[in-house]
Write an enzyme that holds these catalytic residues in place. Structure first.
Site, PDB file in Angstrom:
ATOM      1  N   LYS A  35       0.823  -1.220   0.000  1.00  0.00           N
ATOM      2  CA  LYS A  35       0.000   0.000   0.000  1.00  0.00           C
ATOM      3  C   LYS A  35       0.855   1.267   0.000  1.00  0.00           C
ATOM      4  O   LYS A  35       0.372   2.338  -0.321  1.00  0.00           O
ATOM      5  CB  LYS A  35      -0.952   0.002   1.189  1.00  0.00           C
ATOM      6  CG  LYS A  35      -0.315   0.175   2.556  1.00  0.00           C
ATOM      7  CD  LYS A  35      -1.403   0.207   3.617  1.00  0.00           C
ATOM      8  CE  LYS A  35      -0.879   0.070   5.022  1.00  0.00           C
ATOM      9  NZ  LYS A  35       0.156   1.030   5.434  1.00  0.00           N
ATOM     10  N   THR A  41       8.666  -1.111   6.916  1.00  0.00           N
ATOM     11  CA  THR A  41       9.134  -0.334   8.072  1.00  0.00           C
ATOM     12  C   THR A  41      10.651  -0.247   8.078  1.00  0.00           C
ATOM     13  O   THR A  41      11.225   0.837   8.220  1.00  0.00           O
ATOM     14  CB  THR A  41       8.641  -0.999   9.384  1.00  0.00           C
ATOM     15  OG1 THR A  41       7.219  -1.014   9.369  1.00  0.00           O
ATOM     16  CG2 THR A  41       9.129  -0.232  10.603  1.00  0.00           C
ATOM     17  N   GLY A 114      -4.365  -4.308  -0.126  1.00  0.00           N
ATOM     18  CA  GLY A 114      -4.856  -5.667  -0.345  1.00  0.00           C
ATOM     19  C   GLY A 114      -5.743  -6.155   0.788  1.00  0.00           C
ATOM     20  O   GLY A 114      -5.490  -5.850   1.957  1.00  0.00           O
ATOM     21  N   GLY A 188       9.788   5.061  27.468  1.00  0.00           N
ATOM     22  CA  GLY A 188      10.099   3.684  27.086  1.00  0.00           C
ATOM     23  C   GLY A 188      11.583   3.533  26.819  1.00  0.00           C
ATOM     24  O   GLY A 188      12.105   4.114  25.864  1.00  0.00           O
ATOM     25  N   GLY A 190      13.217   0.807  25.872  1.00  0.00           N
ATOM     26  CA  GLY A 190      13.509  -0.430  25.131  1.00  0.00           C
ATOM     27  C   GLY A 190      14.470  -0.123  23.997  1.00  0.00           C
ATOM     28  O   GLY A 190      15.207   0.878  24.037  1.00  0.00           O
ATOM     29  N   VAL A 191      14.440  -0.964  22.969  1.00  0.00           N
ATOM     30  CA  VAL A 191      15.424  -0.838  21.885  1.00  0.00           C
ATOM     31  C   VAL A 191      15.318   0.523  21.186  1.00  0.00           C
ATOM     32  O   VAL A 191      16.319   1.240  21.029  1.00  0.00           O
ATOM     33  CB  VAL A 191      15.227  -1.972  20.862  1.00  0.00           C
ATOM     34  CG1 VAL A 191      16.257  -1.880  19.767  1.00  0.00           C
ATOM     35  CG2 VAL A 191      15.297  -3.316  21.547  1.00  0.00           C
ATOM     36  N   ASP A 319       6.547  -9.155  11.944  1.00  0.00           N
ATOM     37  CA  ASP A 319       6.012  -8.470  13.121  1.00  0.00           C
ATOM     38  C   ASP A 319       4.546  -8.797  13.377  1.00  0.00           C
ATOM     39  O   ASP A 319       4.084  -8.726  14.511  1.00  0.00           O
ATOM     40  CB  ASP A 319       6.152  -6.939  12.972  1.00  0.00           C
ATOM     41  CG  ASP A 319       7.578  -6.469  13.190  1.00  0.00           C
ATOM     42  OD1 ASP A 319       8.479  -7.331  13.294  1.00  0.00           O
ATOM     43  OD2 ASP A 319       7.796  -5.239  13.256  1.00  0.00           O
ATOM     44  N   HIS A 452      44.818 -11.016  15.114  1.00  0.00           N
ATOM     45  CA  HIS A 452      45.314  -9.898  15.921  1.00  0.00           C
ATOM     46  C   HIS A 452      45.920  -8.846  15.003  1.00  0.00           C
ATOM     47  O   HIS A 452      46.665  -9.203  14.100  1.00  0.00           O
ATOM     48  CB  HIS A 452      46.377 -10.402  16.901  1.00  0.00           C
ATOM     49  CG  HIS A 452      46.986  -9.293  17.700  1.00  0.00           C
ATOM     50  ND1 HIS A 452      46.326  -8.726  18.772  1.00  0.00           N
ATOM     51  CD2 HIS A 452      48.171  -8.644  17.569  1.00  0.00           C
ATOM     52  CE1 HIS A 452      47.080  -7.763  19.280  1.00  0.00           C
ATOM     53  NE2 HIS A 452      48.212  -7.688  18.567  1.00  0.00           N
TER      54      HIS A 452
HETATM   55  P1  NAD Z   1      10.417  -2.526  23.328  1.00  0.00           P
HETATM   56  O1  NAD Z   1       9.422  -3.561  23.658  1.00  0.00           O
HETATM   57  O2  NAD Z   1      11.805  -2.882  22.953  1.00  0.00           O
HETATM   58  O3  NAD Z   1      10.545  -1.515  24.560  1.00  0.00           O
HETATM   59  C1  NAD Z   1       9.448  -0.837  25.099  1.00  0.00           C
HETATM   60  C2  NAD Z   1       9.882  -0.284  26.446  1.00  0.00           C
HETATM   61  O4  NAD Z   1       8.856   0.552  26.915  1.00  0.00           O
HETATM   62  C3  NAD Z   1      10.106  -1.378  27.479  1.00  0.00           C
HETATM   63  O5  NAD Z   1      11.325  -1.140  28.110  1.00  0.00           O
HETATM   64  C4  NAD Z   1       8.927  -1.198  28.412  1.00  0.00           C
HETATM   65  O6  NAD Z   1       9.219  -1.593  29.731  1.00  0.00           O
HETATM   66  C5  NAD Z   1       8.693   0.304  28.295  1.00  0.00           C
HETATM   67  N1  NAD Z   1       7.350   0.724  28.668  1.00  0.00           N
HETATM   68  C6  NAD Z   1       6.176   0.098  28.417  1.00  0.00           C
HETATM   69  N2  NAD Z   1       5.163   0.798  28.954  1.00  0.00           N
HETATM   70  C7  NAD Z   1       5.712   1.895  29.546  1.00  0.00           C
HETATM   71  C8  NAD Z   1       5.197   3.001  30.273  1.00  0.00           C
HETATM   72  N3  NAD Z   1       3.888   3.080  30.544  1.00  0.00           N
HETATM   73  N4  NAD Z   1       6.040   3.955  30.713  1.00  0.00           N
HETATM   74  C9  NAD Z   1       7.372   3.848  30.489  1.00  0.00           C
HETATM   75  N5  NAD Z   1       7.912   2.816  29.834  1.00  0.00           N
HETATM   76  C10 NAD Z   1       7.102   1.849  29.350  1.00  0.00           C
HETATM   77  O7  NAD Z   1       9.700  -1.614  22.214  1.00  0.00           O
HETATM   78  P2  NAD Z   1      10.305  -0.529  21.238  1.00  0.00           P
HETATM   79  O8  NAD Z   1      11.589  -0.001  21.764  1.00  0.00           O
HETATM   80  O9  NAD Z   1       9.207   0.398  20.966  1.00  0.00           O
HETATM   81  O10 NAD Z   1      10.637  -1.395  19.945  1.00  0.00           O
HETATM   82  C11 NAD Z   1       9.566  -2.062  19.262  1.00  0.00           C
HETATM   83  C12 NAD Z   1      10.071  -3.287  18.547  1.00  0.00           C
HETATM   84  O11 NAD Z   1      10.872  -2.926  17.447  1.00  0.00           O
HETATM   85  C13 NAD Z   1      10.886  -4.189  19.437  1.00  0.00           C
HETATM   86  O12 NAD Z   1      10.445  -5.521  19.314  1.00  0.00           O
HETATM   87  C14 NAD Z   1      12.261  -4.052  18.917  1.00  0.00           C
HETATM   88  O13 NAD Z   1      13.026  -5.241  19.040  1.00  0.00           O
HETATM   89  C15 NAD Z   1      12.062  -3.673  17.472  1.00  0.00           C
HETATM   90  N6  NAD Z   1      13.182  -2.842  17.056  1.00  0.00           N
HETATM   91  C16 NAD Z   1      14.385  -3.425  16.882  1.00  0.00           C
HETATM   92  C17 NAD Z   1      15.473  -2.657  16.564  1.00  0.00           C
HETATM   93  C18 NAD Z   1      16.802  -3.295  16.372  1.00  0.00           C
HETATM   94  O14 NAD Z   1      16.869  -4.472  16.080  1.00  0.00           O
HETATM   95  N7  NAD Z   1      17.887  -2.587  16.553  1.00  0.00           N
HETATM   96  C19 NAD Z   1      15.363  -1.282  16.446  1.00  0.00           C
HETATM   97  C20 NAD Z   1      14.124  -0.721  16.645  1.00  0.00           C
HETATM   98  C21 NAD Z   1      13.048  -1.521  16.956  1.00  0.00           C
END
Ligand code: NAD
Length: 473
Positions: A35, A41, A114, A188, A190-191, A319, A452
């Site tokens: 689309k 992504t 689709g 958040g 996370g990653v 995903d 090395h």
């Molecule tokens: P994530 O699940 O990695 O992290 C989300 C974070 O938000 C967690 O630490 C969680 O505890 C926190 N969180 C949740 N609710 C919250 C709240 N109310 N207040 C504060 N913190 C809160 O999700 P993301 O970072 O958004 O990434 C999404 C997906 O995309 C993941 O599965 C990730 O692996 C993938 N991704 C991968 C890469 C990479 O491979 N380098 C890069 C970007 C994204």
């Protein structure tokens, strides 16, 4: 008129287009319905653009530190418009590459939306695909023998926290900012949150990460997450943990102010902009799943080990099925799915052998179990750990923070997990992935000679350290 195919792929992201190429190699007549832009992504709103911005941030930071290398540079300024131009050029080049690959594989690409239809005059089973076009052109009908759903995911927000795309953004909008804010709250850790925290901080933005859990990077081994946090804090990122953001306390006047509950107290945080990175949700709406018996659980399509849904001729990967939401996972799932359709008896993927990478500065990467997971699963573990600071090439490189940690099973010597943090570890984790696929023991990793001087020596030393036999530490 309905056109027949062996396979129609819904979604031309990294999962979908790779599956289409493999299907074409296997002699199938294939169509991809997309689309928006091929590449999905990863190429358009994820991995590639974010890594391009991260690289610009790294170059900016390194140039400012050039004096340390004896390179005298002054008046270093950032032209963010050029940073964005470079990112957009890279995306364009890769988009053209994917279009070229579709052409080479004689794969038909339909640029429309689709939807799976129920049983019809075209097909006794659900699976006829109707394609709608934004410009109002008449729908196209495709009748495939197999369908692969690879519709991916989109950023989610917290209930009540509305993403306006400008002041309160997801990574989708953040990637296209025209200018950098002077400060950013990242909800958040996370990653995505940590990659953005690192990048923005290296660009000179004042960053506050607010994380709900008591630690950042909850899926990583604890010591890795702690080292990343230590290095982020060293460059000035504020990391607030155990904090529950209260969406009803959000105010958008002169930037953004929000309260978070921390240890039963409310604390207030203010910044120019807010980035919400609290996970991604599957894209399953409006694609006609109600016309099928496909099962959705917690928002994700359920499949078997070969990615067949409850409708055995409709597969789903990437995903949209949850699990490890990573581009390389989606493409490999796509290959397995397509080989299964073609009766090629593919091996199911072993997710314990798949690396995951965080492209912050410092980088982190891992494969297999964390120490906690290994202990929780009843393994008696032994650990080898080795720091980059004892590796000559890391000192030459100018980045000697971080380490490699190897977790092995005391009883069988099996390699359970490898965790890395430090320079270029996202490029070095593949060795650990291969070791897992080949069931190599730490002894075998150590027996493989690491050249090395290279950063990879840290892997050999960490493997020797499992038995306490490391040479340089
Ligand atoms: P994530 O699940 O990695 O992290 C989300 C974070 O938000 C967690 O630490 C969680 O505890 C926190 N969180 C949740 N609710 C919250 C709240 N109310 N207040 C504060 N913190 C809160 O999700 P993301 O970072 O958004 O990434 C999404 C997906 O995309 C993941 O599965 C990730 O692996 C993938 N991704 C991968 C890469 C990479 O491979 N380098 C890069 C970007 C994204």
């Amino acid at each position: 008129m309905a056109k027949e195919y062996d396979l129609v792929v819904l979604g031309g992201g990294t999962g979908g287009y790779v599956a289409a190429i493999r299907a074409s190699q296997l002699g199938m007549q294939v169509a991809v319905v997309e689309k928006s832009e091929l590449g999905g992504t990863c190429l358009n709103r994820g991995c590639i653009p974010s890594k391009s911005l991260l690289r610009s941030a790294e170059v900016f930071k390194q140039t400012k530190e050039a004096n340390e290398y004896g390179v005298e540079a002054s008046d270093i300024t950032l032209n963010f418009a050029k940073v964005q131009e470079r990112k957009n050029r890279i995306i364009k080049t890769l988009q053209q590459g994917v279009h070229g690959l579709m052409k080479k594989g004689k794969i038909d690409v339909y640029e429309g939306f689709g939807r799976i239809l129920g049983p019809s005059i075209f097909s006794p089973m659900p699976g006829t695909i109707s394609i709608e076009y934004e410009n109002g052109d008449e729908n196209t009908m495709l009748v495939p023998k197999n369908v692969l759903i690879a519709t991916g995911s989109r950023p989610r927000s917290l209930p009540g926290l509305e993403l306006d795309g400008e002041i309160v953004m997801s990574s989708d909008e953040a990637l296209n900012m025209n200018e950098l804010p002077s400060s950013m709250i990242i909800v958040g850790g996370g990653v995505i949150g940590i990659e953005w925290a690192s990048m923005l901080s290296d660009f000179g933005v004042d960053v506050t990460v607010i994380e709900y859990m008591d630690y950042i990077l909850p899926t990583e081994d604890e010591v890795i997450a702690k080292e990343v946090e230590k290095q982020l804090k060293k460059k000035g990122v504020h990391v607030v943990k155990g904090a529950k953001v209260l969406p009803d306390k959000l105010q958008k006047e002169k930037g953004v102010t929000v309260e978070a509950e921390i240890n039963h107290h409310n604390e207030t945080f203010s910044a120019d902009r807010m980035l919400v990175s609290v996970g991604r949700e599957a894209v399953t709406s409006n694609i006609g799943l109600q016309n099928t018996d496909i099962v959705i659980d917690k928002g994700f399509i359920q499949t078997n080990d070969f990615y067949q849904t409850k409708e055995s001729h409709i597969y789903a990967i990437g995903d949209v099925i949850g699990g490890m939401q990573l581009a390389h996972v989606a493409s490999h799932e796509g290959i397995v799915a397509v080989e299964h359709m073609a009766d090629r008896n593919p091996l199911p993927l072993d997710y314990d052998t798949i690396p995951s990478c965080i492209y912050a500065n410092p980088e982190a990467a891992s494969v297999g179990l964390t120490e906690k997971q290994a202990i929780d699963q009843g393994f008696d573990t032994k650990i080898g750990k080795f720091p980059f600071k004892a590796i000559g090439k890391a000192l030459v490189h100018g980045e000697s923070g971080g380490f490699v940690k190897i977790i092995a099973d005391k009883k069988t010597e099996d390699l359970l997990g490898v965790h890395m943090v430090g320079p270029h570890v996202t490029d070095m984790i593949s060795e650990a992935g291969l070791a897992k696929v080949l069931d190599a023991t730490p002894w075998e990793i150590a027996h493989s000679v690491h050249p090395h001087p290279t950063l990879s020596e840290v892997m050999g030393e960490a493997a020797m350290a499992v038995e306490g036999n490391q040479i340089h530490g």
